[in-house]
Design an enzyme around this catalytic site. Sequence first.
Site, PDB file in Angstrom:
ATOM      1  N   ARG A  27       0.828  -1.208   0.000  1.00  0.00           N
ATOM      2  CA  ARG A  27       0.000   0.000   0.000  1.00  0.00           C
ATOM      3  C   ARG A  27       0.864   1.260   0.000  1.00  0.00           C
ATOM      4  O   ARG A  27       0.532   2.248  -0.653  1.00  0.00           O
ATOM      5  CB  ARG A  27      -0.958  -0.046   1.195  1.00  0.00           C
ATOM      6  CG  ARG A  27      -2.070  -1.100   0.975  1.00  0.00           C
ATOM      7  CD  ARG A  27      -2.657  -1.571   2.289  1.00  0.00           C
ATOM      8  NE  ARG A  27      -3.832  -2.421   2.126  1.00  0.00           N
ATOM      9  CZ  ARG A  27      -3.793  -3.736   1.844  1.00  0.00           C
ATOM     10  NH1 ARG A  27      -2.630  -4.350   1.644  1.00  0.00           N
ATOM     11  NH2 ARG A  27      -4.912  -4.433   1.740  1.00  0.00           N
ATOM     12  N   GLY A  86      -1.072 -11.887  -5.166  1.00  0.00           N
ATOM     13  CA  GLY A  86      -2.497 -11.576  -5.278  1.00  0.00           C
ATOM     14  C   GLY A  86      -2.777 -10.129  -4.913  1.00  0.00           C
ATOM     15  O   GLY A  86      -3.640  -9.481  -5.515  1.00  0.00           O
ATOM     16  N   SER A 158     -12.693  -9.958   2.119  1.00  0.00           N
ATOM     17  CA  SER A 158     -11.385  -9.823   1.489  1.00  0.00           C
ATOM     18  C   SER A 158     -10.920  -8.369   1.505  1.00  0.00           C
ATOM     19  O   SER A 158     -11.558  -7.494   0.918  1.00  0.00           O
ATOM     20  CB  SER A 158     -11.456 -10.315   0.036  1.00  0.00           C
ATOM     21  OG  SER A 158     -10.306  -9.892  -0.668  1.00  0.00           O
ATOM     22  N   GLN A 160      -8.341  -7.402   0.019  1.00  0.00           N
ATOM     23  CA  GLN A 160      -7.856  -7.094  -1.329  1.00  0.00           C
ATOM     24  C   GLN A 160      -8.995  -6.552  -2.188  1.00  0.00           C
ATOM     25  O   GLN A 160      -8.820  -5.575  -2.920  1.00  0.00           O
ATOM     26  CB  GLN A 160      -7.237  -8.342  -1.967  1.00  0.00           C
ATOM     27  CG  GLN A 160      -5.963  -8.770  -1.239  1.00  0.00           C
ATOM     28  CD  GLN A 160      -5.339 -10.018  -1.818  1.00  0.00           C
ATOM     29  OE1 GLN A 160      -5.912 -10.665  -2.694  1.00  0.00           O
ATOM     30  NE2 GLN A 160      -4.164 -10.363  -1.330  1.00  0.00           N
ATOM     31  N   ASP A 303      -3.770 -15.647   7.194  1.00  0.00           N
ATOM     32  CA  ASP A 303      -2.481 -16.102   6.659  1.00  0.00           C
ATOM     33  C   ASP A 303      -1.686 -16.935   7.673  1.00  0.00           C
ATOM     34  O   ASP A 303      -0.681 -17.555   7.314  1.00  0.00           O
ATOM     35  CB  ASP A 303      -1.635 -14.901   6.212  1.00  0.00           C
ATOM     36  CG  ASP A 303      -2.236 -14.206   4.992  1.00  0.00           C
ATOM     37  OD1 ASP A 303      -3.011 -14.841   4.256  1.00  0.00           O
ATOM     38  OD2 ASP A 303      -1.929 -13.017   4.788  1.00  0.00           O
ATOM     39  N   LYS A 330      -5.829 -19.488  -1.819  1.00  0.00           N
ATOM     40  CA  LYS A 330      -4.620 -18.706  -1.542  1.00  0.00           C
ATOM     41  C   LYS A 330      -3.513 -19.178  -2.496  1.00  0.00           C
ATOM     42  O   LYS A 330      -3.791 -19.781  -3.521  1.00  0.00           O
ATOM     43  CB  LYS A 330      -4.229 -18.861  -0.068  1.00  0.00           C
ATOM     44  CG  LYS A 330      -5.231 -18.216   0.891  1.00  0.00           C
ATOM     45  CD  LYS A 330      -5.265 -16.718   0.721  1.00  0.00           C
ATOM     46  CE  LYS A 330      -6.276 -16.045   1.643  1.00  0.00           C
ATOM     47  NZ  LYS A 330      -6.392 -14.613   1.396  1.00  0.00           N
TER      48      LYS A 330
HETATM   49  C1  S3P Z   1      -4.028  -9.191   1.996  1.00  0.00           C
HETATM   50  C2  S3P Z   1      -5.267  -9.666   2.317  1.00  0.00           C
HETATM   51  C3  S3P Z   1      -5.546 -11.086   2.522  1.00  0.00           C
HETATM   52  C4  S3P Z   1      -4.272 -11.872   2.796  1.00  0.00           C
HETATM   53  C5  S3P Z   1      -3.182 -11.523   1.852  1.00  0.00           C
HETATM   54  C6  S3P Z   1      -2.847 -10.052   1.914  1.00  0.00           C
HETATM   55  C7  S3P Z   1      -3.884  -7.738   1.745  1.00  0.00           C
HETATM   56  O1  S3P Z   1      -6.159 -11.606   1.367  1.00  0.00           O
HETATM   57  O2  S3P Z   1      -4.528 -13.254   2.749  1.00  0.00           O
HETATM   58  O3  S3P Z   1      -1.995 -12.259   2.152  1.00  0.00           O
HETATM   59  O4  S3P Z   1      -2.738  -7.220   1.757  1.00  0.00           O
HETATM   60  O5  S3P Z   1      -4.914  -7.072   1.560  1.00  0.00           O
HETATM   61  P1  S3P Z   1      -7.753 -11.431   1.126  1.00  0.00           P
HETATM   62  O6  S3P Z   1      -8.044 -10.014   1.366  1.00  0.00           O
HETATM   63  O7  S3P Z   1      -8.027 -11.817  -0.288  1.00  0.00           O
HETATM   64  O8  S3P Z   1      -8.394 -12.348   2.118  1.00  0.00           O
END
Ligand code: S3P
Length: 417
Positions: A27, A86, A158, A160, A303, A330
């Site tokens: 970020r 991801g 999520s 993300q 995680d 994951k």
């Molecule tokens: C993350 C959010 C999580 C986590 C990933 C990092 C992030 O995933 O598992 O390692 O930095 O926003 P999800 O938001 O898809 O659950």
Amino acid sequence: MTLTVRPAPHPLRGRLRVPGDKSISHRAVLFGALARGTTRITGLLEGEDVLATLAAVRALGCDASPTHVTGAPWRDVGVLDCGNSGTTARLLLGALAPRAGATLDGDASLRRRPMRRVLDPLTGMGAAFAAAPGGATLPIRVEKRRLSGVTVNATVASAQVKSAVLLAGLGAEGETTYVEPVATRDHTERLLAAMGAPLRREGQGIVISEGPLEALAITVPGDISSAAFWMVAAAIVPGSDLVIEGVGLNPTRTGILDVLTRMGVVIDIEPEAGPEPFGTVRVRGGGLRGTRIDGALIPRLIDEIPVLAVAAAFAEGETTFADAAELRVKESDRVATTVAGLRALGIDADGRPDGLVVRGTPNATPTGASIESAGDHRIAMAFAIAGLRLGADVRDTACIATSYPSFSSTLARFAGA
Ligand code: S3P
């Protein structure tokens, strides 16, 4: 690359620091690339995942290094390689949609991971994507469009997806509201607000509207998801006493502290205030007992489940992880890879559609099993930690560099591995 870990010859004792938080590092780089001016960063994680985000913002036209990012208008580009990350892919999908065109791609693992969860809400805002027919997986082409704010009632928990929608909302006309089914990590909201984004909480929703970001000096705390390996190491190697300094203690991430405490581990915390809370965590092991981990706790430790399953392997009784179907999408199917690793070590474990059950063997004897990481960094590290009790040859460990490049040297320092 195989990592051979022998049972620890002595308790683990001493003080350590872990590298910067991966989520906050992504970020810092990405928001810095959207901001006016130069963002200075201290403590950035220089793991492969974050380096993929750094390379992406450079390709988009920003001057960037591990210690600074200067924002600039983004230009249309060809392929951006998100590697195994991801977070890079999903946050970029949202950040690009109103700002620049690009094709996002990644490695074999990332190409399997679901992107529809991000494409659907962004498409509702007016975003334009092209993926291979019938699929919503990478590679995906994003075309720049004028977006309009919407209300997104998310079904999947999520951070993300939330972050992708908020970044799109920051470049969209009108207000965008994101409502989460369960609270997830809030690093995006904290950092966007600190950088001056027009963002507010309203009931269960987070509301954002179009606006500029201002550069900031950001200090990234240590990653609690990396510290988790040493917490569990101290919990399972009798007589251990580890002090981890400068670790992030954002309440949306500290589920592991609650669970280990419940399992019988003695944890002392010295918190320090900051835009992202952090502090010193001292961990001393004891007799572990099984527990149940489910519901709103899951996003607070998602995680850490592979390494918590390793702790559960040495606990008295059964430990159940439920409401955690996200594990299956994951970097690997972590239900399958965690259960396979535990079984290879002679631990009784079963997968469930939404989690796993581990039946602990407190006095398990060393087996020196061979464990397959499936190219998943957290599986590789979790089973290296199990090796401190049972011995293990963990195969395919190059992936550790995605989030924790110095893991093996810290392991060698504390356990002579
Ligand atoms: C993350 C959010 C999580 C986590 C990933 C990092 C992030 O995933 O598992 O390692 O930095 O926003 P999800 O938001 O898809 O659950």
